[in-house]
Motif scaffolding. Structure first.
Motif: not given
Length: 405
Positions: A28, A32, A36, A288, A291, A338, A342, A345-346, A374-375, A378
C-alpha cells in the motif's frame, strides 16, 4: 463491543506484531507513493508544456508546409510555402499584426579555432516582436539587411559565449558553411522551446540564408520552413486563421487537399496537454496496480492471522462475542493497515515531489485531489480485501475453535 473498543484492540494487535504489520503495509505504501508522485510529475509536465507554448509569443499562428497527413508521410518535409506568401498575409489580412517567415538549418559555426554546431534561422526583423525576442547587445536584422542580402548575424546568448567567451563579439567575423558573416548583435537569453535551445541559434537575413547557406530556390519564390503570424487581438484568432487559409488556397490554386497547415498556440497546447495527460493516466494506472497487490497481501496476512488466533476467536465467542463483533474486529484491523500504509505512502510521495521541485528545474505538481483519492482508495482496498478473512473468522464454531491447538 463498540467501535472504540474494536479500534483499541485492533491497534494493540498490530503494534504487538510490528514487523509483520510493516511488511503488510509495504504494498500500500509503494502504491500510494507511486500514484501521487506520478500524478504530480504529470501535472508538472502539463505546466511545463503550457509555459513552453506561452514562451513562443502571444496570439500566434504557425503556418506549416504540407497537410497534416503529408507531414507524417515523407522523409523530407514538403516545401510549399514561400516568403511571398508571408508578405501577402501581412498585406491582405487586416487582423494580422506582424508576419515573420523562417528558413531553418543546422550548421557548424566557426570563429578562429572554435567550432560550434548551432541552429541557423533565416528570418526578417518582425521575428523580434512576433516571438518576443530581445536584443542584449548591438542590433537585430534590419529590412535593409534583408533587401541587400547582407551577410550579418545576430547570435543567441549561449552560442555567443561559447564562440567568443569574454570577447566582445560585435563586429567580429564568423564562418557559416564557407561564408563569412559579421556579428551585429547578441540576443537576450530565451531558453528552450520544445527541445530547441533558442540561445544556441544564429539569426541571419532570410534572403542571405537562402542564397548563401541552404541554396534553396523555387520557381514560385523564396521557400521557407514555416511562417509565424502574430494576431492583434486574441478574439480574432479564428477569423484570422480562416482568412489566411482562404488566401493561401487562392495563391496556391488549391482545388482538393491543402498543401499547408495553420496551427494556433491553443492547438499546440491542447495537443501536447492531451498527450501528457494520457501518459500521466497510463502511468498512474500502472502504479495503482501495486495498490491491488498490496490489498492481496493484506488479505493473505489476515487469513494467516485468523488461523493463528483461532483459539482467541473461540474464547471470545464462548463468553458472548457475536459474529458481528468478530467481523468488525478483523475488518477494522485490515482497514487500519491500509489507511496507515496510505498515510505513510502519501508522505513519501509528497516528499518525493517536493524534493524534485527543490533540486531540479522541473516543477512537479502537488495534487490535493490525488492525495485524497489515493488515501481513500487504500482504505477501500483494506475494507474490500479484509472482508473475506473477517467473515471466515466470524463464522468459526466456538467449540471447534477452542479444541484447535
Amino acid at each position: 463491543m463498540n467501535i472504540v473498543e474494536s479500534l483499541k484492540m485492533a491497534g494493540q494487535t498490530l503494534v504487538s506484531n510490528k514487523l509483520r504489520s510493516s511488511l503488510t503495509m509495504l504494498g500500500i505504501i509503494i502504491g500510494n507513493a507511486s500514484v501521487i508522485a506520478t500524478i504530480g510529475v504529470g501535472q508538472g509536465a502539463q505546466r511545463f508544456v503550457t509555459e513552453q507554448v506561452s514562451s513562443l509569443g502571444t496570439n500566434l499562428l504557425f503556418i506549416i508546409p504540407g497537410s497534416p497527413e503529408a507531414q507524417r508521410r515523407p522523409v523530407y518535409p514538403p516545401q510549399t510555402l514561400v516568403w511571398e506568401d508571408a508578405q501577402a498575409i501581412e498585406e491582405q489580412i487586416p487582423s494580422v499584426s506582424k508576419v515573420a517567415p523562417q528558413l531553418n538549418s543546422s550548421e557548424m559555426v566557426s570563429y578562429r579555432n572554435r567550432n560550434v554546431s548551432g541552429s541557423i534561422y533565416g528570418t526578417t526583423p518582425e521575428l523580434l516582436s512576433v516571438r518576443d525576442f530581445d536584443v542584449a547587445q548591438g542590433r537585430f536584422i534590419s529590412d535593409l539587411d534583408v533587401q541587400r542580402n547582407r551577410k550579418i548575424a545576430a547570435l543567441g546568448s549561449e552560442i555567443a559565449e561559447r564562440l567568443f567567451g569574454d570577447t566582445n563579439p560585435i563586429g567580429e567575423p564568423i564562418r557559416i558553411k564557407n561564408a563569412t558573416f559579421t556579428v551585429v548583435g547578441v540576443m537576450q537569453p530565451k531558453g528552450s522551446t520544445f527541445g530547441t535551445n533558442l540561445d544556441e541559434t544564429v539569426f541571419v537575413p532570410v534572403t542571405t540564408m537562402a542564397s548563401r547557406i541552404v541554396g534553396q530556390t523555387s520557381p514560385y519564390g523564396l521557400t521557407v520552413t514555416f511562417i509565424n503570424v502574430s494576431i492583434e487581438d486574441e478574439t480574432q484568432m479564428d477569423a484570422a486563421k480562416f482568412q489566411i487559409e482562404n488566401l493561401l488556397r487562392l495563391r496556391h490554386k488549391i482545388v482538393d487537399e491543402d498543401d499547408f497547415t495553420v496551427r494556433s498556440q491553443k492547438d499546440l497546447q491542447e495537443t501536447t496537454s492531451a498527450i501528457t495527460g494520457a501518459l500521466t493516466t497510463l502511468l498512474a494506472a500502472v502504479a495503482s496496480i501495486s495498490l491491488f497487490v498490496g490489498g492481496i497481501g493484506i488479505m493473505n496476512i489476515m487469513l494467516v492471522s485468523v488461523t493463528e488466533r483461532t483459539q482467541e476467536i473461540g474464547l471470545r465467542k464462548a463468553i458472548g462475542a457475536s459474529q458481528t463483533d468478530i467481523l468488525m474486529q478483523f475488518t477494522i484491523e485490515a482497514v487500519l493497515l491500509s489507511v496507515m500504509g496510505g498515510f505513510v505512502g502519501t508522505g513519501i510521495g509528497v516528499s518525493g515531489i517536493l524534493l524534485i521541485s527543490k533540486f531540479t528545474t522541473f516543477q512537479a505538481g502537488l495534487s490535493f485531489t490525488a492525495i485524497v483519492l489515493a488515501t481513500g482508495v487504500s482504505g477501500g482496498i483494506g475494507l474490500i480485501f479484509g472482508v473475506l478473512p473477517a467473515r471466515r473468522a466470524a463464522k468459526l464454531d466456538p467449540i471447534v475453535a477452542l479444541r484447535t491447538v
